[in-house]
Motif scaffolding. Structure first.
Motif, PDB file in Angstrom:
ATOM      1  N   LEU A 151      22.192  29.004  32.983  1.00 29.64           N
ATOM      2  CA  LEU A 151      23.245  28.163  33.535  1.00 29.64           C
ATOM      3  C   LEU A 151      24.459  29.046  33.796  1.00 29.64           C
ATOM      4  O   LEU A 151      25.121  29.498  32.860  1.00 29.64           O
ATOM      5  CB  LEU A 151      23.605  27.044  32.559  1.00 29.64           C
ATOM      6  N   SER A 152      24.732  29.313  35.048  1.00 25.64           N
ATOM      7  CA  SER A 152      25.877  30.146  35.404  1.00 25.64           C
ATOM      8  C   SER A 152      27.158  29.330  35.276  1.00 25.64           C
ATOM      9  O   SER A 152      27.264  28.217  35.779  1.00 25.64           O
ATOM     10  CB  SER A 152      25.741  30.644  36.839  1.00 25.64           C
ATOM     11  N   LEU A 153      28.126  29.911  34.569  1.00 29.07           N
ATOM     12  CA  LEU A 153      29.441  29.284  34.456  1.00 29.07           C
ATOM     13  C   LEU A 153      30.460  29.976  35.346  1.00 29.07           C
ATOM     14  O   LEU A 153      31.626  29.601  35.368  1.00 29.07           O
ATOM     15  CB  LEU A 153      29.906  29.311  33.000  1.00 29.07           C
ATOM     16  N   GLY A 154      30.028  31.001  36.069  1.00 25.55           N
ATOM     17  CA  GLY A 154      30.910  31.660  37.010  1.00 25.55           C
ATOM     18  C   GLY A 154      31.052  33.145  36.750  1.00 25.55           C
ATOM     19  O   GLY A 154      30.358  33.727  35.923  1.00 25.55           O
ATOM     20  N   LEU A 213      29.359  25.442  37.847  1.00 25.60           N
ATOM     21  CA  LEU A 213      28.560  24.788  36.836  1.00 25.60           C
ATOM     22  C   LEU A 213      27.166  24.680  37.420  1.00 25.60           C
ATOM     23  O   LEU A 213      26.889  23.817  38.238  1.00 25.60           O
ATOM     24  CB  LEU A 213      29.130  23.416  36.481  1.00 25.60           C
ATOM     25  N   GLY A 214      26.317  25.637  37.036  1.00 31.80           N
ATOM     26  CA  GLY A 214      24.999  25.737  37.659  1.00 31.80           C
ATOM     27  C   GLY A 214      25.161  26.240  39.076  1.00 31.80           C
ATOM     28  O   GLY A 214      25.726  27.299  39.310  1.00 31.80           O
ATOM     29  N   ASN A 215      24.714  25.440  40.042  1.00 36.00           N
ATOM     30  CA  ASN A 215      24.851  25.816  41.453  1.00 36.00           C
ATOM     31  C   ASN A 215      26.028  25.124  42.130  1.00 36.00           C
ATOM     32  O   ASN A 215      26.206  25.232  43.332  1.00 36.00           O
ATOM     33  CB  ASN A 215      23.565  25.483  42.217  1.00 36.00           C
ATOM     34  N   VAL A 216      26.834  24.402  41.358  1.00 38.69           N
ATOM     35  CA  VAL A 216      27.953  23.659  41.920  1.00 38.69           C
ATOM     36  C   VAL A 216      29.238  24.459  41.750  1.00 38.69           C
ATOM     37  O   VAL A 216      29.720  24.659  40.634  1.00 38.69           O
ATOM     38  CB  VAL A 216      28.109  22.285  41.213  1.00 38.69           C
ATOM     39  N   PRO A 217      29.817  24.945  42.859  1.00 36.48           N
ATOM     40  CA  PRO A 217      31.085  25.693  42.737  1.00 36.48           C
ATOM     41  C   PRO A 217      32.238  24.736  42.432  1.00 36.48           C
ATOM     42  O   PRO A 217      32.394  23.710  43.082  1.00 36.48           O
ATOM     43  CB  PRO A 217      31.248  26.345  44.108  1.00 36.48           C
ATOM     44  N   LEU A 218      33.031  25.071  41.414  1.00 37.96           N
ATOM     45  CA  LEU A 218      34.183  24.239  41.068  1.00 37.96           C
ATOM     46  C   LEU A 218      35.455  24.762  41.719  1.00 37.96           C
ATOM     47  O   LEU A 218      36.208  23.999  42.303  1.00 37.96           O
ATOM     48  CB  LEU A 218      34.343  24.159  39.547  1.00 37.96           C
TER      49      LEU A 218
END
Length: 87
Positions: free
Chosen positions: A17-20, A36-41
Motif C-alpha cells: 500500500l503506497s502512502l506516497g 492512498l493506494g492508487n488514489v492520489p490525494l
C-alpha cells in the motif's frame, strides 16, 4: 518451517500500500506525492513540500532525544550557516 508451525501450507501473498513519496532536492526545497493506494490525494513542491518533509522526518525518529538533536541542528544551521571548516 514457520508455515507448518502456523498451520499454513503456503505463505499469504504480499500486498503493498503506497502512502506516497517524499524527496528532498536541496536548497530547502522538496517534492511530495501523497497517495492512498492508487488514489492520489495531493502533490506539492517547493517550500511547502520541504516543511512536510521536515515534519515527517522528525516524527519518524526513534526517540525524542533524536528529534530534539535534529531540530537543534536545523536551527543552528539556519542561524549560523553550515560548518565548512576542515582540518
Amino acid at each position: 518451517t514457520w508455515l507448518v508451525a502456523r498451520g499454513l501450507e503456503e505463505a499469504p501473498g504480499f500486498t503493498f500500500l503506497s502512502l506516497g513519496l517524499l524527496a528532498y532536492v536541496g536548497q530547502e526545497e522538496a517534492l511530495n506525492q501523497v497517495t492512498l493506494g492508487n488514489v492520489p490525494l495531493f502533490n506539492y513542491s517547493g517550500k511547502i513540500a520541504f516543511a512536510l518533509w521536515r515534519s515527517v522526518y522528525l516524527t519518524k525518529q526513534a526517540s525524542t532525544r533524536n528529534q530534539a538533536l535534529i531540530a537543534f541542528d536545523w536551527l543552528r544551521t539556519e542561524t549560523f550557516g553550515r560548518d565548512i571548516t576542515r582540518l
